[in-house]
Design an enzyme around this catalytic site. Structure first.
Site, PDB file in Angstrom:
ATOM      1  CB  ALA A  30      -0.882   0.053   1.411  1.00 31.61           C
ATOM      2  CD  GLU A 129      -5.275 -17.761  -0.854  1.00 33.38           C
ATOM      3  OE1 GLU A 129      -5.921 -17.011  -0.655  1.00 33.38           O
ATOM      4  OE2 GLU A 129      -4.335 -18.602  -1.132  1.00 33.38           O
ATOM      5  CG  HIS A 250      -4.446 -18.438   8.762  1.00 35.02           C
ATOM      6  ND1 HIS A 250      -4.409 -19.129   8.272  1.00 35.02           N
ATOM      7  CD2 HIS A 250      -4.180 -17.672   7.022  1.00 35.02           C
ATOM      8  CE1 HIS A 250      -4.393 -20.057   6.690  1.00 35.02           C
ATOM      9  NE2 HIS A 250      -4.163 -18.714   6.354  1.00 35.02           N
ATOM     10  NE  ARG A 299      -7.837 -16.967   4.829  1.00 39.16           N
ATOM     11  CZ  ARG A 299      -6.985 -16.266   4.860  1.00 39.16           C
ATOM     12  NH1 ARG A 299      -6.987 -14.652   4.844  1.00 39.16           N
ATOM     13  NH2 ARG A 299      -6.528 -16.325   3.576  1.00 39.16           N
ATOM     14  CG  HIS A 371      -4.396 -14.058   8.981  1.00 37.04           C
ATOM     15  ND1 HIS A 371      -2.759 -14.331   8.297  1.00 37.04           N
ATOM     16  CD2 HIS A 371      -4.564 -14.572   7.555  1.00 37.04           C
ATOM     17  CE1 HIS A 371      -2.112 -14.132   7.236  1.00 37.04           C
ATOM     18  NE2 HIS A 371      -3.792 -14.233   5.882  1.00 37.04           N
ATOM     19  NE  ARG A 406      -7.275 -10.032   5.009  1.00 38.58           N
ATOM     20  CZ  ARG A 406      -6.628 -10.882   4.278  1.00 38.58           C
ATOM     21  NH1 ARG A 406      -6.665 -11.615   2.690  1.00 38.58           N
ATOM     22  NH2 ARG A 406      -5.462 -11.709   4.727  1.00 38.58           N
TER      23      ARG A 406
HETATM   24  C1  SIN Z   1      -3.192 -16.980   3.153  1.00 37.57           C
HETATM   25  O1  SIN Z   1      -2.321 -17.707   1.794  1.00 37.57           O
HETATM   26  O2  SIN Z   1      -3.479 -18.352   3.587  1.00 37.57           O
HETATM   27  C2  SIN Z   1      -3.654 -16.138   3.148  1.00 37.57           C
HETATM   28  C3  SIN Z   1      -3.415 -15.098   2.116  1.00 37.57           C
HETATM   29  C4  SIN Z   1      -4.500 -13.816   2.763  1.00 37.57           C
HETATM   30  O3  SIN Z   1      -4.293 -13.754   4.094  1.00 37.57           O
HETATM   31  O4  SIN Z   1      -5.280 -13.451   1.768  1.00 37.57           O
END
Ligand code: SIN
Length: 560
Positions: A30, A129, A250, A299, A371, A406
């Site tokens: 950023a 993901e 996380h 997540r 995280h 997020r």
């Molecule tokens: C990850 O690699 O699991 C983290 C990626 C993220 O925080 O968006």
């Protein structure tokens, strides 16, 4: 609820001064993006960073950067996944900006020199993901995406001699102008010669890009510099902090034992994206049947499922089975598996082996850890904070794109997209230089040695699972810690920022009497749109912190 956090940090009188048109605080994706894009548009740009240029959170990002770049994908689909992950608390206009401007921003990053992974026929490699219904995560060096982006941006900054960089510089407080806006900023520099100790930069705008607050908790994926300094500074300057209760844990952080503290190794969600899955101590795949995306659920869903299983079984962690992920799903030789690991996840492979686990053949012990701060300094769609001349971008900001949780790999994208936007408007909004007025804010400093106690109570009571009793207890503890007076120095400045941010977070979490996204209340286990669709904003009044709720319709289409 009020708390005696100081109105400004106690510090010595500035021993040096300088001028700059724009001060950028932070040197991750950023900060460096905004500095590079402001170049040639404004006069002097000063980038200040707490450690060395590459030490922030960006370089630790593994998974990648999400953007609708693949065949069959579209910004609309990315928008849907982002809103669903955000559990009704996103700002839909900000999400549209993110997904629509994201692909071009990533292409520009590639043009700048960031080497993303491509297939042998030259097509950008995209993976999946948690929470994504498409392969849309661009990655670099396998699992070294952040490091590669940081390398490319640092190279570009080093090739721009007109941008001045000051390393080892902790931003202390804004210097207020008569209209309450920015007249400058005070810094503490661990340097030599002209720029050493506390100094003042007179400036026309400040862009905060100083990252997150992971060090509020005992275990985090964040580096040691993430002590919430930018958020605390903005709060003291009169900005609002929004959505602070939404801290993302996380799900798969390598468990290193009960006494392990500070930054912990991340096992990227992309490992699950390539086929790894969670199992308990009996070998049961407990994510199946919990969510249509199972191990790739958003997540918060996975972090909660792991925590529940840990509580049910009394174990301090669960396991990630990544022993059967293959490039070619038909291949089954151990050597193929090993080669795949080396190519796709070299960083994680090396880290696991360093800690005595070979993920090619062994299960990885994992547990959730702090995280990402989904909330932060409340900004509009152009990064403006509401304090004239103060902008915020990246993790320090709350642009509204993350809501209550997020979506994976949206963070690097947010930093990129909103920094570009700040650089579009800031040159036309530059204020004249103003003289700082006498600072009436109450100075104060918390003792440096409160950190361990703070992290313990925050982890225990304001972590993955929360309750009114625990949150009230945490607030009492934090008030007691805030009363321990410190002596001027970096650890005390950080401790003061940690206490300030922790108190704001715990109080917002106490007031949100529902479960939503990453905010999980054991005493209010359901999402409650009727009462709690909207945002908590924290401001610092003369009497201390105050938290206010503003209602807003749920952004994910749920009926309020
Ligand atoms: C990850 O690699 O699991 C983290 C990626 C993220 O925080 O968006």
């Amino acid at each position: 609820m009020t708390s005696p956090v100081p109105g400004r940090l106690s510090a010595g009188e500035p021993g040096w001064t300088t001028d700059a048109d724009v001060v950028v605080v932070g040197s991750g994706i950023a900060g460096l993006t905004v500095a590079l894009r402001l170049r040639h548009q404004v006069g002097k740009i000063l980038v200040v960073t707490k450690d060395v240029l590459s030490a922030g959170s960006t370089q630790w990002a593994q998974g990648g950067i999400a953007a609708a770049l693949g065949p069959g994908d579209s910004p609309d689909q990315h928008e849907r996944d982002t809103l669903v992950a955000g559990a009704g608390a996103c700002n839909p206009a900000a999400v549209r900006v993110l997904v629509n401007e994201g692909p071009e921003a990533v292409r520009e990053l590639i043009a700048l020199g960031a080497n993303f992974d491509h297939s042998p026929d030259g097509v950008l490699s995209l993976t999946r993901e948690g929470g994504h219904h498409r392969d849309r995560i661009a990655h670099a060096g396998g699992d070294a995406t952040g490091a590669e982006i940081q390398r490319a941006l640092v190279a570009a900054i080093q090739a721009a001699p007109d941008i001045e960089v000051v390393e080892h510089a902790l931003a202390l407080d804004l210097l207020p102008a008569a209209d309450g806006g920015v007249a400058g900023i005070t810094l503490h520099v661990m340097g030599e010669g002209q720029r050493d100790g506390v100094g003042a930069v007179r400036c026309r705008a400040v862009v905060l890009a100083s990252g997150g607050l992971g060090q509020v908790f005992s275990q985090t994926t964040n580096p040691g510099v993430s002590t919430g300094d930018g958020m605390a500074l903005a709060l003291r300057a009169g900005a609002l902090l929004r959505d602070l209760e939404f801290v993302q844990f996380h799900p798969t952080v390598m468990y290193l034992g009960p006494d392990s503290r500070g930054q912990q190794p991340l096992i990227s969600e992309a490992v699950r994206g390539e086929g790894a899955f969670l199992v308990d101590f009996e070998g049961v795949r407990f994510m199946q049947g919990q969510h249509e995306l199972a191990d790739l659920a958003p997540r918060d869903v996975v972090a909660k499922a792991i925590t529940r299983r840990m509580h049910e079984t009394g174990h301090p962690h669960m396991w990630l089975d990544a022993t059967r992920i293959f490039v070619d799903r038909a291949a089954s030789e151990a050597s193929d598996q090993s080669r795949f690991w080396e190519k796709r996840f070299p960083t994680i492979l090396a880290t696991c082996r360093e800690h005595g686990v070979d993920p090619v053949t062994e299960l990885i012990p994992v547990a959730p850890a702090c995280h990402y701060a989904s909330g932060g300094v409340a900004t509009d769609l152009w990064g403006r904070s509401g304090v004239p001349g103060l902008y915020a971008t990246g993790e320090v900001a709350c642009s509204g794109v993350h809501g209550a949780n997020r979506l994976a790999s949206n963070s690097l994208l947010e930093g990129l997209v909103f920094s570009r936007r700040i650089a579009q408007v800031l040159p036309d909004e530059l204020r004249p230089y103003a003289d700082p007025v006498t600072d009436e804010r109450r100075p104060g400093l918390v003792a440096a040695d409160v950190r361990a106690a703070l992290q313990a109570v925050m982890t225990e009571q304001v972590g993955v699972l929360r309750s009114a009793t625990g949150l009230t207890h945490a607030l009492d503890e934090l008030a007691a810690l805030a009363g321990k007076v410190g002596e001027v120095g970096t650890r005390a400045w950080e401790a003061t920022n940690l206490v300030t941010i922790s108190t704001a977070m715990a109080d917002s979490a106490r007031l949100r009497e529902e479960t939503r996204g990453s905010h999980w209340r054991e005493d209010f286990p359901e999402r409650d749109d009727e009462h709690w669709s909207g945002h908590f904003d924290v401001r610092l009044a003369d009497s201390g912190l105050s938290v206010e709720f503003t209602a807003a319709p749920p952004s994910d289409g749920a009926v309020a």
